[in-house]
Write a protein that holds these residues in place. Structure first.
Motif, mmCIF file in Angstrom:
data_model
loop_
_atom_site.group_PDB
_atom_site.id
_atom_site.type_symbol
_atom_site.label_atom_id
_atom_site.label_comp_id
_atom_site.label_asym_id
_atom_site.label_seq_id
_atom_site.Cartn_x
_atom_site.Cartn_y
_atom_site.Cartn_z
ATOM 1 N N SER A 336 0.833 -1.205 0.000
ATOM 2 C CA SER A 336 0.000 0.000 0.000
ATOM 3 C C SER A 336 0.864 1.251 0.000
ATOM 4 O O SER A 336 1.896 1.308 0.674
ATOM 5 C CB SER A 336 -0.924 0.020 1.236
ATOM 6 N N VAL A 337 0.411 2.242 -0.773
ATOM 7 C CA VAL A 337 1.105 3.519 -0.872
ATOM 8 C C VAL A 337 0.129 4.611 -0.443
ATOM 9 O O VAL A 337 -1.016 4.647 -0.902
ATOM 10 C CB VAL A 337 1.583 3.785 -2.314
ATOM 11 N N PHE A 338 0.581 5.494 0.430
ATOM 12 C CA PHE A 338 -0.272 6.573 0.945
ATOM 13 C C PHE A 338 0.364 7.913 0.635
ATOM 14 O O PHE A 338 1.528 8.134 0.961
ATOM 15 C CB PHE A 338 -0.474 6.419 2.461
ATOM 16 N N GLN A 339 -0.405 8.765 0.023
ATOM 17 C CA GLN A 339 0.082 10.086 -0.340
ATOM 18 C C GLN A 339 -0.763 11.148 0.357
ATOM 19 O O GLN A 339 -1.967 11.234 0.153
ATOM 20 C CB GLN A 339 0.015 10.286 -1.856
ATOM 21 N N GLY A 340 -0.125 11.938 1.195
ATOM 22 C CA GLY A 340 -0.799 13.034 1.889
ATOM 23 C C GLY A 340 -1.332 12.679 3.260
ATOM 24 O O GLY A 340 -1.672 13.575 4.044
ATOM 25 N N PHE A 341 -1.433 11.409 3.612
ATOM 26 C CA PHE A 341 -2.038 11.020 4.886
ATOM 27 C C PHE A 341 -1.180 11.444 6.069
ATOM 28 O O PHE A 341 -1.690 11.949 7.072
ATOM 29 C CB PHE A 341 -2.269 9.506 4.911
ATOM 30 N N SER A 342 0.124 11.226 5.994
ATOM 31 C CA SER A 342 0.985 11.596 7.117
ATOM 32 C C SER A 342 1.139 13.109 7.238
ATOM 33 O O SER A 342 1.524 13.620 8.290
ATOM 34 C CB SER A 342 2.363 10.935 6.975
ATOM 35 N N ASP A 343 0.840 13.855 6.151
ATOM 36 C CA ASP A 343 0.869 15.317 6.228
ATOM 37 C C ASP A 343 -0.335 15.849 6.997
ATOM 38 O O ASP A 343 -0.234 16.842 7.715
ATOM 39 C CB ASP A 343 0.875 15.924 4.817
#
Length: 566
Positions: A336-343
């Protein structure tokens, strides 16, 4: 009545002598053809070594080059000598010096004695089987091939191209229907003598001498003219790889050969001492009496061909380095790849690890270093967190990470600040699950304390990078499972996207709904920040329609709750 063995020998003469003695000791006359390329001195020593065997003969020698008429001529000369010298022979079995009897010879004699009128020769038309490899099927019978494919490939290809361009075609003599099959046959005396004494033999020989690979079509075609009963199969186990080259059997193939129940196998490695010792033995320790059935091991060969040509997903090797039309998947398992979630979500990574039981990394393609989980500097497979090593081949880095941690799902963060060379590889990977909050890169800029002019410039750059990324994810070539929310959509109702993500990664962890959610960063004043960017001429459209005045309390009050939250 007996079985005569015709052996075509060109190398490993010591092994050929060993097998010839085995045939002769069992009462089978043997006629040996030695390739003319073998030096005369070596050939004479070979003849002298078997001078004590009364039923062994040597035929006139021909030059036997692969794909040329010489192999047929050698078979003809040896067969004529067999028919002349040994009138009691009922079946003639064609073998090579690299063939090895797998069962007691007496079993073969008894098997053929019970089928006195049957010819065992693989024989099928080109329209019926997909055996041909290399683009020449029916053309091998309608074009001329005077040049050797191995020694004069340039002339071979040019002459074929010339005939195609001029539309030249040969006439097939006497209306015969060309057939193809394995060159290793076992014919009755009546059929073989009829082929060799056919009044039209000179016409057939002249025609087939310019056919491509005639040893796989000459006897296979003419047997159809003269045979009373044909079983279209070979009694010799002969397997070929995806390139049309014969498989070579080694010592570790012993049990595989035993399972085939075939009488003879080729091609045996000359130094396979274990195989020769195991099969050139007495009846008590040989194979059981049963019908030859090479199909029993076809599944194993099919799997070997698939492994050789496609390999295992996510595993590269020297013999099958990935190429666009040949690769069998970039990675070996799902991730899984997450973009923007940790921001946007301050505790997203530890929360995701607890909620799913997976290994959650940071930005493994960050410019400074690969941010492995729990701050590790080296991962499974000796993967370093060095950005220089990773960026030398980002694709191999990702493949190695997933391969070396198979059995444990990997999750990592990605964003427009990361190395963008990997985007297309991830987008085309069916194993990838990609979740994106577009415009979330604006949140760290909002929290930063840098000059607004610098912030505006960086925001424009990040939006440009992310826009190209989203275009790739939405392209027809993308095979990953992609979900995209704008920042405004996600902030308005965060529970549903989070639940959807968790359900897909690890549904067993959330059968009764989420019990906790990650903490969202404070967005008070964020709407005004976006408006300020707009006022300066930079339109952050990827964030969605985010209100200028945003009250987190209102969002919490109006949250949709499709799941039970404790």
């Amino acid at each position: 009545m007996s079985v005569g063995i015709v052996m075509l020998v060109h190398t490993a003469l010591d092994r050929a002598e060993q097998v010839a003695r085995h045939w002769s000791d069992a009462g089978c006359p043997v006629v040996i053809h030695t390739d003319v390329s073998v030096p005369d001195k070596t050939h004479r020593a070979f003849q002298d070594s078997m001078a004590d065997l009364p039923d062994v003969r040597f035929s006139r020698r021909h030059r036997c080059e692969w794909g040329t008429w010489g192999l047929v001529a050698a078979s003809q000369s040896a067969s004529e000598l067999m028919l002349t010298e040994f009138p009691d022979v009922r079946h003639i079995y064609l073998a090579s010096g690299a063939c090895l009897p797998l069962r007691p010879v007496q079993e073969l004699i008894d098997y053929l004695k019970a089928r006195p009128q049957t010819d065992f020769i693989e024989s099928a038309t080109t329209a019926d089987v997909p055996w041909t490899i290399g683009g020449l099927d029916t053309e091998r019978f309608t074009l001329r091939f005077p040049f050797s494919w191995r020694n004069n490939r340039y002339l071979f290809d040019r002459y074929v191209a010339l005939q195609r361009r001029l539309g030249l075609k040969r006439r097939i003599p006497n209306g015969i229907v060309p057939h193809m099959g394995s060159q290793w046959w076992c014919l009755t005396r009546q059929t073989l003598s009829a082929i060799l004494s056919d009044p039209e033999r000179s016409t057939y020989d002249r025609y087939f001498s310019k056919v491509w690979i005639p040893d796989e079509s000459y006897f296979q075609t003419l047997a159809r003219q003269h045979s009373r009963q044909i079983e279209s199969r070979s009694l010799t186990l002969s397997k070929f790889d995806y390139q049309g080259k014969p498989h070579i059997f080694y010592d570790d193939h012993l049990q595989l050969l035993r399972r085939s129940d075939c009488f003879v196998a080729r091609k045996i490695w000359p130094r396979a001492n274990r195989l020769y010792d195991a099969f050139l033995t007495d009846e008590a320790s040989a194979m059981k009496r049963t019908e030859p059935n090479p199909a029993k091991i076809d599944r194993i060969f099919a799997k070997a061909v698939e492994r050789r040509t496609r390999g295992r997903p996510g595993l590269y090797m020297q013999s099958r380095f990935p190429a666009q039309p040949r690769e069998n998947g970039l990675t070996s398992s799902e991730y899984s790849v997450f973009q923007g979630f940790s921001d946007l979500l301050e505790t997203f990574e530890p929360w995701l690890a607890r909620a799913t039981g997976t290994r959650v990394h940071g930005h493994i393609f960050a410019p400074e270093r690969a941010e492995f989980s729990q701050g590790e500097t080296v991962m499974n497979g000796a993967l370093s967190d060095s950005a220089a090593l990773r960026d030398y081949n980002p694709r191999a880095f990702l493949t190695s990470l997933i391969w070396n941690t198979r059995g444990e799902r990997q999750c990592f963060q990605f964003g427009p600040r990361d190395n963008q060379r990997i985007i297309w590889d991830i987008a085309k990977d069916p194993n990838a699950q990609i979740s994106v909050i577009s415009g979330a890169w604006a949140v760290p800029l909002f929290k930063s304390n840098q000059n607004f002019s610098d912030t505006r410039r960086e925001a424009a750059l990040l939006q440009q990078i992310e826009s190209k990324h989203l275009e790739i994810l939405r392209s027809n070539a993308a095979k990953a499972r992609v979900r995209i929310w704008t920042l405004a959509e996600f902030v308005e109702a965060p529970m549903e996207p989070l639940q959807t993500i968790i359900d897909e990664i690890s549904p067993q962890h959330t059968q009764s709904g989420l019990s906790e959610v990650p903490k969202m960063t404070d967005l008070t004043g964020f709407g005004q920040f976006l408006q300020s960017l707009k006022n300066q001429g930079m339109h952050p459209y990827l964030t969605g329609n985010f209100p200028v005045t945003h009250d987190p309390q209102d969002t919490q009050t109006n949250l949709r709750k499709p799941y039970l939250v404790r």
